[in-house]
Design an enzyme around this catalytic site. Sequence first.
Site, PDB file in Angstrom:
ATOM      1  CG  ASP A  68      -0.376  -0.503   2.497  1.00 43.66           C
ATOM      2  OD1 ASP A  68       0.755  -0.492   2.660  1.00 43.66           O
ATOM      3  OD2 ASP A  68      -1.009  -0.526   3.402  1.00 43.66           O
ATOM      4  CG  ASN A 129      -9.482  -1.515  11.530  1.00 43.70           C
ATOM      5  OD1 ASN A 129      -8.389  -1.909  11.001  1.00 43.70           O
ATOM      6  ND2 ASN A 129      -9.980  -0.466  10.787  1.00 43.70           N
ATOM      7  CG  HIS A 131      -6.393  -2.121   8.502  1.00 42.95           C
ATOM      8  ND1 HIS A 131      -6.577  -0.936   9.312  1.00 42.95           N
ATOM      9  CD2 HIS A 131      -5.022  -1.997   8.231  1.00 42.95           C
ATOM     10  CE1 HIS A 131      -5.362  -0.408   9.588  1.00 42.95           C
ATOM     11  NE2 HIS A 131      -4.432  -1.049   8.900  1.00 42.95           N
ATOM     12  CD  GLU A 136      -9.295   0.987   7.169  1.00 38.12           C
ATOM     13  OE1 GLU A 136      -9.225   0.247   8.180  1.00 38.12           O
ATOM     14  OE2 GLU A 136      -8.554   2.131   7.283  1.00 38.12           O
TER      15      GLU A 136
HETATM   16  C1  GLP Z   1      -1.064   0.262   8.727  1.00 39.22           C
HETATM   17  C2  GLP Z   1      -0.838  -0.158   7.026  1.00 39.22           C
HETATM   18  C3  GLP Z   1      -0.627  -1.775   7.276  1.00 39.22           C
HETATM   19  C4  GLP Z   1       0.241  -2.117   8.292  1.00 39.22           C
HETATM   20  C5  GLP Z   1      -0.947  -1.972   9.470  1.00 39.22           C
HETATM   21  C6  GLP Z   1      -0.387  -2.613  10.980  1.00 39.22           C
HETATM   22  O1  GLP Z   1      -2.205   1.150   8.427  1.00 39.22           O
HETATM   23  N1  GLP Z   1      -1.387   0.381   6.199  1.00 39.22           N
HETATM   24  O2  GLP Z   1       0.077  -2.104   5.849  1.00 39.22           O
HETATM   25  O3  GLP Z   1       0.365  -3.512   8.053  1.00 39.22           O
HETATM   26  O4  GLP Z   1      -1.561  -0.861   9.543  1.00 39.22           O
HETATM   27  O5  GLP Z   1       0.807  -1.469  11.318  1.00 39.22           O
HETATM   28  P1  GLP Z   1       1.886  -1.541  12.429  1.00 39.22           P
HETATM   29  O6  GLP Z   1       2.697  -2.640  11.830  1.00 39.22           O
HETATM   30  O7  GLP Z   1       2.334  -0.043  12.402  1.00 39.22           O
HETATM   31  O8  GLP Z   1       0.947  -1.967  13.751  1.00 39.22           O
END
Ligand code: GLP
Length: 240
Positions: A68, A129, A131, A136
């Site tokens: 992403d 959540n 995702h 989402e």
């Molecule tokens: C973000 C990203 C994801 C990531 C997730 C978890 O919003 N878009 O690709 O895997 O949330 O993030 P983190 O590893 O900082 O907890």
Amino acid sequence: MKFIVYKTIVEASKKAAEIILKTIKVKHGQCNLGLATGSSPVLTYQYLVDDYRKNSTSWADVRTFNLDEYAGLDSSNHASYHYFMNQHLFSKLDINLQHTYFPSADDNYDEKIAKIGGIDLQLLGVGVNGHIGFNEPGSSFNSLTRVVDLTPSTIAVNAAKFFNNQIDRVPKRAYSMGIKSIMAAKKIVLLAFGKTKTAAIQKLKFCQSYNSDFPVSALSLHSDVTVILDQEANGNGNDL
Ligand code: GLP
């Protein structure tokens, strides 16, 4: 889904790096990796850089496809995922930057991935959540790479972690591989660390079908998923 629990993020990240390196070796360096950003893969990337320095594993023929990217942030913006990847991984390896891809408005990402043979290993984090990427709650099981609106909860979490708590600086939209794009990977490794992830992980353990309110549930339908946790994310269960 196979769940592996480690006492610390350090051991867990070492394991994730080992799995990635094994994939590169099995494919004699010619492999396609799906990569994630966020806090979860940071140490894994550090171990990959350590390996490159110690063992000279070549990344010259590796292609990477990021999950992403925020809409409207260019690669020089410190909060962009391009910048993150350059800083934590790409600038420290012999990877060809022309072989590092990010979803954007102007190409057919899924077709590009399919043409080069698909993703051998997809690394994932998970949002509180549920995702994955920026898919989402509400994302369709058949979703492909597209532009998406971020939920207020994801904007708030990312503002605190990566935008100095300045919520107005967080883009409201992003480009993300879809659930179908992620599920097309041959192998998936999901990383989840810390107690903010415990509830999502507990819920994931009982998933047997796709629930669009909880996008990570899709992984329960994939045949090769390894979930790597620290004790906190596991709810302080037994370590292995
Ligand atoms: C973000 C990203 C994801 C990531 C997730 C978890 O919003 N878009 O690709 O895997 O949330 O993030 P983190 O590893 O900082 O907890």
